[in-house]
Write a protein that holds these residues in place. Structure first.
Motif, PDB file in Angstrom:
ATOM      1  N   VAL A 204       0.832  -1.202   0.000  1.00 14.94           N
ATOM      2  CA  VAL A 204       0.000   0.000   0.000  1.00 14.94           C
ATOM      3  C   VAL A 204       0.867   1.253   0.000  1.00 14.94           C
ATOM      4  CG1 VAL A 204      -2.007  -1.035   1.116  1.00 14.94           C
ATOM      5  CG2 VAL A 204      -0.170  -0.092   2.526  1.00 14.94           C
ATOM      6  N   ALA A 205       0.322   2.313  -0.557  1.00 18.98           N
ATOM      7  CA  ALA A 205       0.909   3.649  -0.440  1.00 18.98           C
ATOM      8  C   ALA A 205       0.129   4.375   0.647  1.00 18.98           C
ATOM      9  CB  ALA A 205       0.831   4.402  -1.762  1.00 18.98           C
ATOM     10  N   ILE A 206       0.815   4.739   1.723  1.00 19.57           N
ATOM     11  CA  ILE A 206       0.193   5.437   2.846  1.00 19.57           C
ATOM     12  C   ILE A 206       0.566   6.900   2.731  1.00 19.57           C
ATOM     13  CG2 ILE A 206       0.035   5.593   5.347  1.00 19.57           C
ATOM     14  CD1 ILE A 206       0.989   2.669   5.473  1.00 19.57           C
ATOM     15  N   GLU A 207      -0.431   7.798   2.722  1.00 17.52           N
ATOM     16  CA  GLU A 207      -0.099   9.203   2.446  1.00 17.52           C
ATOM     17  C   GLU A 207      -0.963  10.203   3.211  1.00 17.52           C
ATOM     18  OE1 GLU A 207      -0.874  10.537  -1.613  1.00 17.52           O
ATOM     19  OE2 GLU A 207      -1.582   8.548  -2.110  1.00 17.52           O
ATOM     20  N   PRO A 208      -0.607  10.464   4.459  1.00 18.91           N
ATOM     21  CA  PRO A 208      -1.296  11.529   5.190  1.00 18.91           C
ATOM     22  C   PRO A 208      -0.999  12.911   4.612  1.00 18.91           C
ATOM     23  CG  PRO A 208       0.567  10.702   6.460  1.00 18.91           C
ATOM     24  CD  PRO A 208       0.410   9.796   5.269  1.00 18.91           C
ATOM     25  N   TRP A 209      -2.013  13.726   4.507  1.00 17.45           N
ATOM     26  CA  TRP A 209      -1.830  15.113   4.096  1.00 17.45           C
ATOM     27  C   TRP A 209      -2.821  15.961   4.893  1.00 17.45           C
ATOM     28  CZ3 TRP A 209      -6.066  17.524   1.853  1.00 17.45           C
ATOM     29  CH2 TRP A 209      -7.060  16.680   1.322  1.00 17.45           C
ATOM     30  N   PHE A 210      -2.345  17.116   5.317  1.00 15.85           N
ATOM     31  CA  PHE A 210      -3.150  17.990   6.160  1.00 15.85           C
ATOM     32  C   PHE A 210      -3.072  19.430   5.666  1.00 15.85           C
ATOM     33  CE2 PHE A 210      -1.313  15.020   9.590  1.00 15.85           C
ATOM     34  CZ  PHE A 210      -2.265  14.042   9.338  1.00 15.85           C
ATOM     35  N   CYS A 211      -4.132  20.185   5.965  1.00 21.08           N
ATOM     36  CA  CYS A 211      -4.158  21.629   5.744  1.00 21.08           C
ATOM     37  C   CYS A 211      -4.095  22.301   7.117  1.00 21.08           C
ATOM     38  CB  CYS A 211      -5.433  22.057   5.023  1.00 21.08           C
ATOM     39  SG  CYS A 211      -5.772  21.158   3.487  1.00 21.08           S
ATOM     40  N   ARG A 212      -3.515  23.484   7.174  1.00 27.54           N
ATOM     41  CA  ARG A 212      -3.276  24.111   8.473  1.00 27.54           C
ATOM     42  C   ARG A 212      -4.564  24.449   9.207  1.00 27.54           C
ATOM     43  NH1 ARG A 212       0.384  29.515   9.201  1.00 27.54           N
ATOM     44  NH2 ARG A 212       1.990  28.184   8.250  1.00 27.54           N
ATOM     45  N   SER A 213      -5.598  24.916   8.508  1.00 22.79           N
ATOM     46  CA  SER A 213      -6.760  25.423   9.242  1.00 22.79           C
ATOM     47  C   SER A 213      -8.104  25.035   8.624  1.00 22.79           C
ATOM     48  CB  SER A 213      -6.674  26.951   9.357  1.00 22.79           C
ATOM     49  OG  SER A 213      -6.575  27.550   8.086  1.00 22.79           O
ATOM     50  N   THR A 214      -8.116  23.949   7.838  1.00 27.29           N
ATOM     51  CA  THR A 214      -9.378  23.476   7.278  1.00 27.29           C
ATOM     52  C   THR A 214      -9.228  22.019   6.869  1.00 27.29           C
ATOM     53  OG1 THR A 214     -11.075  23.885   5.571  1.00 27.29           O
ATOM     54  CG2 THR A 214      -8.781  24.171   4.919  1.00 27.29           C
ATOM     55  N   ASP A 215     -10.353  21.339   6.697  1.00 34.57           N
ATOM     56  CA  ASP A 215     -10.309  20.010   6.101  1.00 34.57           C
ATOM     57  C   ASP A 215     -11.037  20.004   4.751  1.00 34.57           C
ATOM     58  OD1 ASP A 215     -12.941  20.229   6.878  1.00 34.57           O
ATOM     59  OD2 ASP A 215     -12.961  18.441   8.146  1.00 34.57           O
ATOM     60  N   LYS A 216     -11.326  21.198   4.260  1.00 33.78           N
ATOM     61  CA  LYS A 216     -12.020  21.336   2.975  1.00 33.78           C
ATOM     62  C   LYS A 216     -11.014  21.668   1.871  1.00 33.78           C
ATOM     63  CE  LYS A 216     -16.164  20.896   4.810  1.00 33.78           C
ATOM     64  NZ  LYS A 216     -15.787  20.793   6.222  1.00 33.78           N
ATOM     65  N   ILE A 217     -11.335  21.262   0.646  1.00 34.49           N
ATOM     66  CA  ILE A 217     -10.438  21.491  -0.481  1.00 34.49           C
ATOM     67  C   ILE A 217     -11.196  22.121  -1.646  1.00 34.49           C
ATOM     68  CG2 ILE A 217      -8.861  19.607   0.105  1.00 34.49           C
ATOM     69  CD1 ILE A 217     -10.353  17.892  -2.001  1.00 34.49           C
ATOM     70  N   ARG A 218     -10.417  22.636  -2.587  1.00 30.44           N
ATOM     71  CA  ARG A 218     -10.973  23.128  -3.849  1.00 30.44           C
ATOM     72  C   ARG A 218     -10.009  22.778  -4.971  1.00 30.44           C
ATOM     73  NH1 ARG A 218      -8.522  27.765  -5.747  1.00 30.44           N
ATOM     74  NH2 ARG A 218      -7.153  28.873  -4.264  1.00 30.44           N
ATOM     75  N   PHE A 219     -10.532  22.690  -6.183  1.00 33.81           N
ATOM     76  CA  PHE A 219      -9.731  22.394  -7.353  1.00 33.81           C
ATOM     77  C   PHE A 219      -9.428  23.669  -8.129  1.00 33.81           C
ATOM     78  CE2 PHE A 219     -11.387  18.231  -6.496  1.00 33.81           C
ATOM     79  CZ  PHE A 219     -10.473  17.337  -7.055  1.00 33.81           C
ATOM     80  N   ASP A 220      -8.222  23.772  -8.649  1.00 36.24           N
ATOM     81  CA  ASP A 220      -7.903  24.847  -9.588  1.00 36.24           C
ATOM     82  C   ASP A 220      -8.665  24.641 -10.887  1.00 36.24           C
ATOM     83  OD1 ASP A 220      -6.196  26.152  -7.902  1.00 36.24           O
ATOM     84  OD2 ASP A 220      -4.379  25.802  -9.075  1.00 36.24           O
ATOM     85  N   ASP A 221      -8.676  25.671 -11.724  1.00 41.86           N
ATOM     86  CA  ASP A 221      -9.330  25.571 -13.019  1.00 41.86           C
ATOM     87  C   ASP A 221      -8.689  24.514 -13.914  1.00 41.86           C
ATOM     88  OD1 ASP A 221     -11.096  27.542 -12.296  1.00 41.86           O
ATOM     89  OD2 ASP A 221      -9.991  29.163 -13.300  1.00 41.86           O
ATOM     90  N   ASP A 222      -7.414  24.143 -13.620  1.00 46.22           N
ATOM     91  CA  ASP A 222      -6.764  23.119 -14.439  1.00 46.22           C
ATOM     92  C   ASP A 222      -7.363  21.724 -14.196  1.00 46.22           C
ATOM     93  OD1 ASP A 222      -5.563  22.094 -12.060  1.00 46.22           O
ATOM     94  OD2 ASP A 222      -3.753  23.283 -12.355  1.00 46.22           O
ATOM     95  N   GLY A 223      -8.220  21.613 -13.173  1.00 44.32           N
ATOM     96  CA  GLY A 223      -8.863  20.342 -12.891  1.00 44.32           C
ATOM     97  C   GLY A 223      -7.995  19.357 -12.135  1.00 44.32           C
ATOM     98  N   TRP A 224      -6.748  19.711 -11.901  1.00 48.83           N
ATOM     99  CA  TRP A 224      -5.800  18.823 -11.237  1.00 48.83           C
ATOM    100  C   TRP A 224      -5.429  19.309  -9.831  1.00 48.83           C
ATOM    101  CZ3 TRP A 224      -4.766  14.128 -12.854  1.00 48.83           C
ATOM    102  CH2 TRP A 224      -4.893  13.816 -14.215  1.00 48.83           C
ATOM    103  N   THR A 225      -4.888  20.514  -9.756  1.00 46.69           N
ATOM    104  CA  THR A 225      -4.306  21.012  -8.517  1.00 46.69           C
ATOM    105  C   THR A 225      -5.361  21.149  -7.426  1.00 46.69           C
ATOM    106  OG1 THR A 225      -2.686  22.260  -9.820  1.00 46.69           O
ATOM    107  CG2 THR A 225      -2.909  22.839  -7.489  1.00 46.69           C
ATOM    108  N   ILE A 226      -5.109  20.497  -6.295  1.00 48.42           N
ATOM    109  CA  ILE A 226      -6.017  20.539  -5.152  1.00 48.42           C
ATOM    110  C   ILE A 226      -5.416  21.446  -4.088  1.00 48.42           C
ATOM    111  CG2 ILE A 226      -7.079  19.193  -3.304  1.00 48.42           C
ATOM    112  CD1 ILE A 226      -7.086  16.814  -5.212  1.00 48.42           C
ATOM    113  N   ARG A 227      -6.199  22.410  -3.631  1.00 45.77           N
ATOM    114  CA  ARG A 227      -5.754  23.391  -2.644  1.00 45.77           C
ATOM    115  C   ARG A 227      -6.647  23.363  -1.414  1.00 45.77           C
ATOM    116  NH1 ARG A 227      -2.174  26.936  -5.009  1.00 45.77           N
ATOM    117  NH2 ARG A 227      -2.160  26.912  -7.286  1.00 45.77           N
ATOM    118  N   SER A 228      -6.121  23.881  -0.309  1.00 44.25           N
ATOM    119  CA  SER A 228      -6.962  24.090   0.864  1.00 44.25           C
ATOM    120  C   SER A 228      -8.034  25.111   0.511  1.00 44.25           C
ATOM    121  CB  SER A 228      -6.120  24.588   2.042  1.00 44.25           C
ATOM    122  OG  SER A 228      -5.516  25.836   1.723  1.00 44.25           O
TER     123      SER A 228
END
Length: 265
Positions: A204-228
């Motif tokens: 398995v690939a185990i991959e924790p990722w966190f945002c500093r002050s939210t657990d919500k995300i949004r996508f850039d217009d490129d459809g790929w890049t995921i941001r807080s």
């Protein structure tokens, strides 16, 4: 379908994992204030070609994204955390950069990621990065034969809560082996002693990722890049791990990292 790998097959994945770990360490040293993201991308392309490896990202076309991915790295800066497209951006002092890569060698894949600060670090960024690294190590220790998938997820979620971060449930880890994404999904939060049994041969690939002050995300217009969703800084750590009869085996350790985690209590 979940395919359990033999010891010989895990050994072949470890060859790929060693290359991934070494290249990630090299790229971390290459990245610096004033370096363009595309320089990092092209440096990686050259190393992958020299090794005779194949990028798992090139031509990757999942349900999200716009068109196939045409890079060998995901380079995510500051509030970007996953699937960042390499582009014409010059790194600035204090930028938080996450590098994610997956390649195959002779038909066997390994996937890993790390985050670090270029130039002068903000202590809060270092805390965020540390949280993902501690969560990853806790999850690896929890990946014991005979245990349950939920043990891995619960370990990650517990570290996140200890550091004061939320956990997004939309993207997590995954099975890996002959291809980059296999079953099972490895969530970054869950309940211990729940889920599928961790049998020797599971990779398995185990991959924790966190945002500093939210657990919500949004996508850039490129459809790929995921941001807080709120523009706060983010961090991401990942290793490819094999469950063996003797315990978890990390296949993508970078030079200078210990070979295996401490034994479970």
């Amino acid at each position: 379908m979940i395919e359990l790998k033999s010891a010989e097959e895990i050994g072949r994945m470890a060859v790929t994992g060693q290359f991934v770990g070494e290249l990630l360490a090299e790229l971390k040293g290459f990245a610096a204030v004033g370096v363009n993201l595309m320089e990092i991308e092209h440096h990686a392309r050259g190393r992958i070609k020299e090794r005779g490896a194949e990028s798992c990202y090139w031509d990757y076309a999942p349900s999200f994204g716009r068109g196939p991915f045409r890079n060998v790295l995901c380079l995510s800066v500051n509030d970007a955390v996953l699937h960042g497209l390499p582009h014409d951006y010059v790194l600035r002092d204090g930028d938080l950069l996450s590098i994610d890569m997956a390649v195959g060698i002779d038909g066997w894949v390994a996937d890993s990621a790390l985050s670090f600060v270029v130039g002068t670090p903000d202590p809060e960024d270092l805390k965020l990065i540390e949280a993902t690294e501690v969560a990853l190590e806790a999850a690896i220790v929890a990946a014991q034969p005979g245990g349950r998938l939920g043990d891995i997820s619960a370990a990650i979620g517990e570290v996140a809560r200890t550091y004061g971060y939320g956990v997004n449930g939309e993207f997590g880890g995954h099975g890996i082996g002959r291809t980059m994404h296999e079953d099972p999904h490895v969530a970054n939060s869950g309940r211990p002693r729940r889920g599928m049994r961790l049998d020797p041969g599971l990779t398995v690939a185990i991959e924790p990722w966190f945002c500093r002050s939210t657990d919500k995300i949004r996508f850039d217009d490129d459809g790929w890049t995921i941001r807080s969703a709120d523009g706060s800084r983010t961090a991401h750590s990942e290793h490819t791990v094999a469950i063996t009869a003797g315990g978890p085996r990390v296949l993508t350790r970078r030079p200078g990292q210990t070979t295996e985690p401490a034994a479970a209590a």
